[in-house]
Design a protein around this motif. Structure first.
Motif, PDB file in Angstrom:
ATOM      1  N   ALA A   1      44.972  44.804  39.960  1.00 11.22           N
ATOM      2  CA  ALA A   1      46.326  45.219  40.346  1.00 11.22           C
ATOM      3  C   ALA A   1      47.359  44.178  39.925  1.00 11.22           C
ATOM      4  N   ALA A   2      47.007  42.899  40.032  1.00 14.81           N
ATOM      5  CA  ALA A   2      47.933  41.836  39.627  1.00 14.81           C
ATOM      6  C   ALA A   2      48.201  41.886  38.122  1.00 14.81           C
ATOM      7  N   GLU A   3      47.172  42.094  37.327  1.00 13.73           N
ATOM      8  CA  GLU A   3      47.356  42.193  35.874  1.00 13.73           C
ATOM      9  C   GLU A   3      48.174  43.428  35.520  1.00 13.73           C
TER      10      GLU A   3
ATOM     11  N   THR B   1      38.265  41.438  42.794  1.00 12.41           N
ATOM     12  CA  THR B   1      38.453  42.006  41.460  1.00 12.41           C
ATOM     13  C   THR B   1      39.552  43.068  41.478  1.00 12.41           C
ATOM     14  N   ALA B   2      39.561  43.914  42.495  1.00 11.40           N
ATOM     15  CA  ALA B   2      40.597  44.945  42.590  1.00 11.40           C
ATOM     16  C   ALA B   2      41.984  44.300  42.666  1.00 11.40           C
TER      17      ALA B   2
ATOM     18  N   VAL C   1      41.915  41.457  32.491  1.00 12.90           N
ATOM     19  CA  VAL C   1      41.143  40.901  33.613  1.00 12.90           C
ATOM     20  C   VAL C   1      39.833  40.298  33.124  1.00 12.90           C
ATOM     21  N   GLY C   2      39.351  40.759  31.970  1.00 11.37           N
ATOM     22  CA  GLY C   2      38.081  40.267  31.441  1.00 11.37           C
ATOM     23  C   GLY C   2      36.894  41.091  31.901  1.00 11.37           C
TER      24      GLY C   2
ATOM     25  N   ALA D   1      45.818  55.985  40.463  1.00  7.64           N
ATOM     26  CA  ALA D   1      45.398  55.147  41.591  1.00  7.64           C
ATOM     27  C   ALA D   1      45.755  53.684  41.343  1.00  7.64           C
ATOM     28  N   LEU D   2      45.600  53.245  40.104  1.00  9.84           N
ATOM     29  CA  LEU D   2      45.970  51.866  39.765  1.00  9.84           C
ATOM     30  C   LEU D   2      47.472  51.652  39.946  1.00  9.84           C
TER      31      LEU D   2
END
Length: 193
Positions: A10-12, A5-6, A34-35, A50-51
């Protein structure tokens, strides 16, 4: 939460950054993409900073991978140009990611962490240092402080890229590439009479 999920978060966030810029990356917007609920994102990233650090780490990984896949040139001058062209390609293909990694002054929101550009952590400078060092050993470049020469070269490129990204040069990408090539030639050959 499912494993990964992390990474999806990060990809989104990376996709939003690439499409719209850093200001468009919000915790709520990324969670929706991400939903997951906005509160769930905080289980993986305590805050936006942090993101964005995770996005920067992904960017550094992409950049390192790009440098690792290039075929090395035996000529130090050609190797140096190849390295700088790879930096230029990255900057022109992903200007918003480039800005996240390079353009924000340290201490003012720089999300790339504490990367010291004189260490092996910077694929760009490491590649330039290697080419300059090899060139000095072969007598292609005048003997000098390898790190300072490499930093001067990268700083020239970064300055030009930053000016181009800010629209201060009024050049198309092909014209800008030509300017970078000319500027590098001038730097390497000197401007003395």
């Amino acid at each position: 939460m499912a494993p990964g999920t992390a990474d999806r978060i990060a990809a989104e966030a990376s996709a939003i950054l690439g499409a719209e810029g850093e200001d468009a990356v919000s915790m709520r917007r990324v969670a929706a993409a991400v939903g997951i609920t906005p509160m769930a994102i905080y289980r993986h990233f305590p805050n936006r900073e942090a993101l964005l650090r995770a996005v920067a780490e992904r960017g550094w990984g992409q950049l390192s991978q790009r440098w690792g896949q290039r075929a090395r040139q035996d000529n130090p001058r050609a190797e140096l140009r190849r390295s700088l062209n790879a930096l230029l390609d990255f900057a022109l293909e992903q200007p918003r990611l480039y800005a996240l990694l390079y353009a924000v002054p340290s201490g003012q929101g720089n999300h790339s962490g504490d990367v010291d550009f004189r260490t092996d952590e910077s694929p760009v400078l490491s590649s330039v240092v290697a080419a300059v060092d090899e060139g000095m050993h072969r007598g292609v470049f005048e003997p000098d402080d390898v790190s300072e020469v490499a930093l001067s070269i990268v700083a020239l490129m970064h300055g030009l890229i930053s000016m181009h990204h800010a629209g201060r040069l009024g050049l198309s990408d092909p014209e800008f590439r030509a300017l970078c090539g000319t500027a590098m030639t001038r730097l390497l050959h000197g401007v003395g009479a």
